[in-house]
Design a protein around this motif. Structure first.
Motif, short mmCIF file in Angstrom:
data_model
loop_
_atom_site.label_atom_id
_atom_site.label_comp_id
_atom_site.label_asym_id
_atom_site.label_seq_id
_atom_site.Cartn_x
_atom_site.Cartn_y
_atom_site.Cartn_z
N UNK A 422 0.90 -1.23 0.02
CA UNK A 422 0.05 0.01 -0.01
C UNK A 422 0.85 1.31 -0.07
N UNK A 423 1.91 1.21 0.61
CA UNK A 423 2.81 2.48 0.96
C UNK A 423 3.48 2.63 -0.57
N UNK A 424 3.55 1.52 -1.22
CA UNK A 424 4.37 1.67 -2.61
C UNK A 424 3.56 2.01 -3.46
N UNK A 425 2.07 1.85 -3.58
CA UNK A 425 1.33 1.95 -4.43
C UNK A 425 0.32 3.28 -4.33
N UNK A 426 0.33 3.85 -3.04
CA UNK A 426 -0.34 5.09 -2.68
C UNK A 426 -1.54 5.07 -3.48
N UNK A 427 -2.38 4.37 -3.33
CA UNK A 427 -3.90 4.42 -3.79
C UNK A 427 -4.65 5.76 -3.35
N UNK A 428 -4.27 6.04 -2.43
CA UNK A 428 -5.09 7.12 -1.91
C UNK A 428 -4.93 8.48 -2.61
N UNK A 429 -3.92 8.51 -3.46
CA UNK A 429 -3.31 9.73 -4.20
C UNK A 429 -3.77 9.52 -5.58
N UNK A 430 -4.49 8.35 -6.01
CA UNK A 430 -4.83 8.18 -7.33
C UNK A 430 -6.51 8.39 -7.61
N UNK A 431 -6.80 9.00 -8.69
CA UNK A 431 -8.41 9.18 -8.99
C UNK A 431 -8.60 8.28 -10.00
N UNK A 432 -7.98 7.41 -10.40
CA UNK A 432 -8.24 6.18 -11.47
C UNK A 432 -8.69 4.94 -10.60
N UNK A 433 -10.11 4.72 -10.91
CA UNK A 433 -10.72 3.65 -10.57
C UNK A 433 -10.00 2.36 -10.54
N UNK A 434 -9.99 2.11 -11.75
CA UNK A 434 -8.87 0.75 -12.31
C UNK A 434 -7.76 0.62 -11.21
N UNK A 435 -7.03 1.68 -11.21
CA UNK A 435 -5.69 1.34 -10.49
C UNK A 435 -5.95 1.41 -9.13
N UNK A 436 -6.89 1.91 -8.54
CA UNK A 436 -7.16 1.83 -6.90
C UNK A 436 -7.86 0.47 -6.88
N UNK A 437 -8.75 0.11 -7.74
CA UNK A 437 -9.19 -1.19 -7.77
C UNK A 437 -8.27 -2.27 -7.60
N UNK A 438 -7.39 -2.30 -8.67
CA UNK A 438 -6.42 -3.20 -8.61
C UNK A 438 -5.47 -3.45 -7.29
N UNK A 439 -5.07 -2.08 -6.75
CA UNK A 439 -4.23 -2.43 -5.57
C UNK A 439 -5.02 -2.79 -4.27
N UNK A 440 -6.16 -2.30 -4.15
CA UNK A 440 -7.08 -2.76 -3.02
C UNK A 440 -7.40 -4.10 -3.28
N UNK A 441 -7.85 -4.57 -4.51
CA UNK A 441 -8.31 -5.79 -4.69
C UNK A 441 -7.06 -6.75 -4.12
N UNK A 442 -6.07 -6.45 -4.74
CA UNK A 442 -4.95 -7.27 -4.22
C UNK A 442 -4.87 -7.53 -2.77
N UNK A 443 -5.01 -6.48 -2.06
CA UNK A 443 -4.82 -6.45 -0.53
C UNK A 443 -6.02 -7.03 -0.01
N UNK A 444 -7.22 -6.75 -0.76
CA UNK A 444 -8.40 -7.77 -0.03
C UNK A 444 -8.25 -9.03 -0.19
N UNK A 445 -7.77 -9.58 -1.36
CA UNK A 445 -7.57 -11.18 -1.59
C UNK A 445 -6.53 -11.54 -0.81
N UNK A 446 -5.54 -11.05 -0.25
CA UNK A 446 -4.62 -11.23 0.67
C UNK A 446 -5.47 -11.43 1.98
N UNK A 447 -6.00 -10.59 2.38
CA UNK A 447 -6.70 -10.60 3.72
C UNK A 447 -7.78 -11.65 3.72
N UNK A 448 -8.21 -11.94 2.30
CA UNK A 448 -9.50 -13.18 2.30
C UNK A 448 -8.37 -14.51 2.82
N UNK A 449 -7.36 -14.76 2.35
CA UNK A 449 -6.51 -15.82 2.36
C UNK A 449 -5.90 -16.00 3.84
N UNK A 450 -5.50 -14.85 4.13
CA UNK A 450 -4.78 -14.75 5.55
C UNK A 450 -6.06 -15.18 6.67
N UNK A 451 -7.25 -14.59 6.39
CA UNK A 451 -8.38 -14.96 7.25
C UNK A 451 -8.75 -16.25 7.17
#
Length: 505
Positions: A422-451
Motif C-alpha cells: 500500500x505504501x508503494x502504490x499509494x492508492x489514496x493519491x490516485x483518482x483512477x478507479x481501475x488503478x485503485x481497484x487493482x491495488x485494493x483488490x490485491x490486498x483484500x485478496x490477501x486478507x481473504x486468504x490470511x483470514x
RNA sequence: GGCGGCGUAGCUCAGUUGGUCAGAGCACACGGCUCAUAAUCGUGUGGUCGUCGGUUCGAGUCCGACCGCCGCUACCA
C-alpha cells in the motif's frame, strides 16, 4: 515435523481430574487441541476431538464423603465445571468422555482382560510407603525428613497390599525398538529422549489394582480389586472410538491418534501407554505431542502458591480470540510459556489491531471514499512483495506440523507485505478507479486468504473479516488458497475498527 | 552422582550437513506519509554469538575443558 494421516485426524487432550479446576494452563492445552482440530476440519479431514474428565481414585471418594455425597453425585457435579468452561471458551470437542460412564467400564475391562489373557498381568504383594493424600507410594529417598510426604509434608504409612502387576519389564526391548523405528512418535525430540532414557535405564513392573478402595473400575476376573486410577484413565482414548464396540470407527482412528499432553505426564503416555497397547495386541499411538507449562511470572501455576489465572475472566475481559492468539503465538508448542496480561495485550495490539485490523480498516476506508463503497475484484496475480505462494505454503506446512507459532508468524509476514505494498502504490493519491481497484483488490485478496488460514486460531475474529469481505466460510479450504479468487462486490459502509487496540485494565 | 538440553541485540527467539550467519519480531530513537486504530512505511542499536583453548584456508555452526541455568532419574490428575 510429521506426516499426518491423509483423511482422518484424531486428537485427544488429557482428561482432567475432577478435583482440580480449569485454569489458564488447562485452557492452554484445550486451545492448542481445539486449534489443531479446527485446522484439520478445514483441511477436509474426518476429525475427532476428544476431551473429558478423570473421575476415579481415592481422593475423589474422600472429598465426596466430606461433602456428604456419593462419589457419583460428586463427580456429576464437578465434571460440569469443565463442560461449562469449555463451552464458554468455544472449544469444539466432538466428545466429552467421563471415566465413570458404563461404556468406559466395559472398555477398560475388555482391554485389560486382553492383557491378562496375553499373560502380562500377574498377582503379587506390594509393600511401600504410601501417602493417602497423594494416592502414591514413595521411595525413602524422596521423603522429607525421612518420614514425610514431599507434597503434603505429612507422614507416610507402610502398606502391604495384594496387587495385580503389569509386566512393564517385558516391554523394555519392544519399546526401545519402537522408539528407534518411529523417531517422530514423540515430539519435541527432547521429550522423546527423555522417554527413551527412562526406558533404557530399565523398567520395573507396576502395580495396577487396589483393594483398599472401591471407587474404580472392578477387575473383571477378581472382584476384590479395582483398577488404579491411572490404568483406567489412559484407556479413555480407546473407549471414545469404539475399541470393543465399533470396529469400523476404531480402525478409522487408531493408531492414527494425536495425544496432546503436558510434560508432567510424559511417562504415563510415552512409556506405560505404548506398552499397554502392545500388551493388548494393538499398535501404540502414532503421535504424542508434549507441551510445556504455562508459567505466570516465571512460576508454575498452582493453587497452593496462589498463582492461578481464570481463563474465563481473561476471555470475558479481553475476548476469547485475544487469549487464543496470545497462547498460540507466544508459546512455542513444546516449550514452557509465560502468561501475562501485559504480554497478551501487547501481542494482540501489534499483530491483530495494528497489523491485521488497521490493514483492513485502511482498505475499507478507501473502498468507501474511492470505489463507491463496493469492494473490487482482485487481479490475477499477487504483487511480488506479498511473496504470496511461498508464505501460504509455509503456513500450511506449519499447521500440518503442529507449529502454531510459525503459522501465525508467517501470516503476519503476509500482512506486513500488504502494508508495504500500500505504501508503494499509494492508492489514496490516485483518482483512477481501475488503478485503485487493482491495488485494493490485491490486498483484500490477501486478507481473504490470511483470514482463512487464521480460522483455526481465531475462529470468530476471522469470520468477522471474511463476512466484511462477503466471503463464504463454509468452503473447502484446500481449494480456496490460490490467489485470484476474490470477486469483490461486497458493500462497505464507514464503520468503527473491527479490532480496536486493547488496554490493560 | 548418571543421562540429556540450554546459554545469540533491552525482551522473545531463528540460525540445514562449518565459508554474505551476525538475523527476525517486539520495545526504543530518528525520519517519511497522513488512506488507516497514537496506525503505517524507512533507517538505526556497533550484540566479544556464556568463558578459555583446539581442529581448519575459514566456526554461533565441529572437538575439549570450564562457568551458569534447566529437564529426567518410576508408580501425583
Amino acid at each position: 515435523m510429521s506426516e499426518t494421516s491423509p483423511d482422518s485426524f484424531y486428537i485427544t487432550t488429557p482428561i482432567y481430574y475432577v478435583n482440580g479446576t480449569p485454569h489458564v494452563g488447562t485452557a492452554y492445552t484445550m486451545v492448542v487441541a481445539d486449534t489443531l482440530a479446527r485446522w484439520n476440519r478445514l483441511w477436509g479431514r474426518d476429525t475427532f476431538f476428544l476431551t473429558g474428565t478423570d473421575e476415579h481414585g481415592l481422593k475423589v471418594s474422600q472429598v465426596a464423603q466430606d461433602n456428604n455425597m456419593t462419589p457419583k453425585q460428586w463427580v456429576d457435579l464437578m465434571s460440569t465445571r469443565f463442560i461449562d468452561a469449555w463451552k464458554d471458551l468455544g472449544i469444539s470437542y466432538d466428545r466429552f468422555i467421563r471415566t465413570t460412564e458404563p461404556e468406559h467400564y466395559r472398555t477398560v475391562q475388555s482391554f485389560l482382560s486382553k492383557i491378562y489373557e496375553n499373560g502380562f498381568i500377574y498377582k503379587d504383594l506390594y509393600t511401600g510407603l504410601y501417602c493417602v493424600a497423594c494416592e502414591a507410594y514413595y521411595n525413602e529417598s524422596e521423603l522429607v525428613q525421612g518420614v514425610n510426604c514431599p507434597v503434603h509434608l505429612r507422614p507416610v504409612t507402610e502398606m502391604v497390599e495384594e496387587n495385580y502387576f503389569f509386566r512393564l519389564s517385558a516391554f523394555q526391548d519392544p519399546l526401545k525398538k519402537w522408539y528407534e523405528d518411529f523417531p517422530e512418535a514423540v515430539t519435541p525430540s527432547t521429550r522423546r529422549n527423555e522417554a527413551l532414557g527412562f526406558i533404557l535405564q530399565g523398567l520395573e513392573d507396576i502395580s495396577i489394582t487396589r483393594t483398599s478402595i472401591d471407587w474404580g473400575v472392578p477387575v473383571p476376573w477378581d472382584n476384590e480389586h479395582v483398577f488404579y486410577v491411572w490404568y483406567d484413565a489412559l484407556i479413555n482414548y480407546l473407549t471414545a472410538i469404539g475399541y470393543d464396540s465399533d470396529q469400523g470407527v476404531f480402525d478409522k482412528y487408531w493408531p492414527h491418534v494425536h495425544h496432546l499432553l503436558g510434560k508432567d505426564i510424559l511417562r504415563f503416555h510415552c512409556v506405560w501407554w505404548p506398552a499397554m497397547c502392545m500388551a493388548a495386541g494393538i499398535d501404540p499411538p502414532n503421535k504424542l505431542i508434549v507441551h510445556g507449562w504455562l508459567l505466570v511470572g516465571g512460576e508454575k501455576i498452582s493453587k497452593s502458591s496462589g498463582i492461578t489465572v481464570d481463563p474465563l475472566e481473561i476471555a470475558n475481559e479481553y475476548g476469547i480470540d485475544a487469549m487464543r492468539y496470545y497462547l498460540l503465538k507466544e508459546t512455542h508448542l513444546g516449550s514452557d510459556g509465560d502468561f501475562s496480561i501485559e504480554g497478551m495485550v501487547s501481542t494482540y495490539n501489534s499483530d491483530i489491531a495494528n497489523n491485521l485490523g488497521n490493514l483492513l480498516q485502511r482498505c475499507l476506508a478507501l473502498v468507501v471514499s474511492k470505489l463507491d463503497g463496493v469492494t473490487p475484484a482482485c487481479p490475477l496475480q499477487p504483487p511480488e512483495v506479498f511473496k504470496f505462494d511461498q508464505r501460504v505454503d509455509q503456513t500450511i506446512r506449519f499447521w500440518e506440523s503442529f507449529q502454531p507459532t510459525g503459522a501465525l508468524e508467517t501470516l503476519m509476514e503476509l500482512l506486513r507485505g500488504a502494508n508495504i505494498y500500500l505504501e508503494q502504490k499509494e492508492p489514496w493519491k490516485s483518482s483512477e478507479n481501475e488503478y485503485v481497484g487493482n491495488v485494493i483488490g490485491a490486498v483484500l485478496e490477501l486478507l481473504r486468504v490470511v483470514s482463512l488460514l487464521l480460522l483455526p486460531a481465531m475462529p470468530e475474529s476471522s469470520k468477522k473479516v471474511l463476512s466484511r469481505l462477503g466471503v463464504d466460510t463454509t468452503v473447502n479450504l484446500r481449494e480456496e488458497l490460490t490467489f485470484g479468487r476474490y470477486k469483490g462486490g461486497a458493500v462497505i459502509e464507514r464503520s468503527a475498527p473491527l479490532f480496536p487496540r486493547l488496554e490493560v485494565e
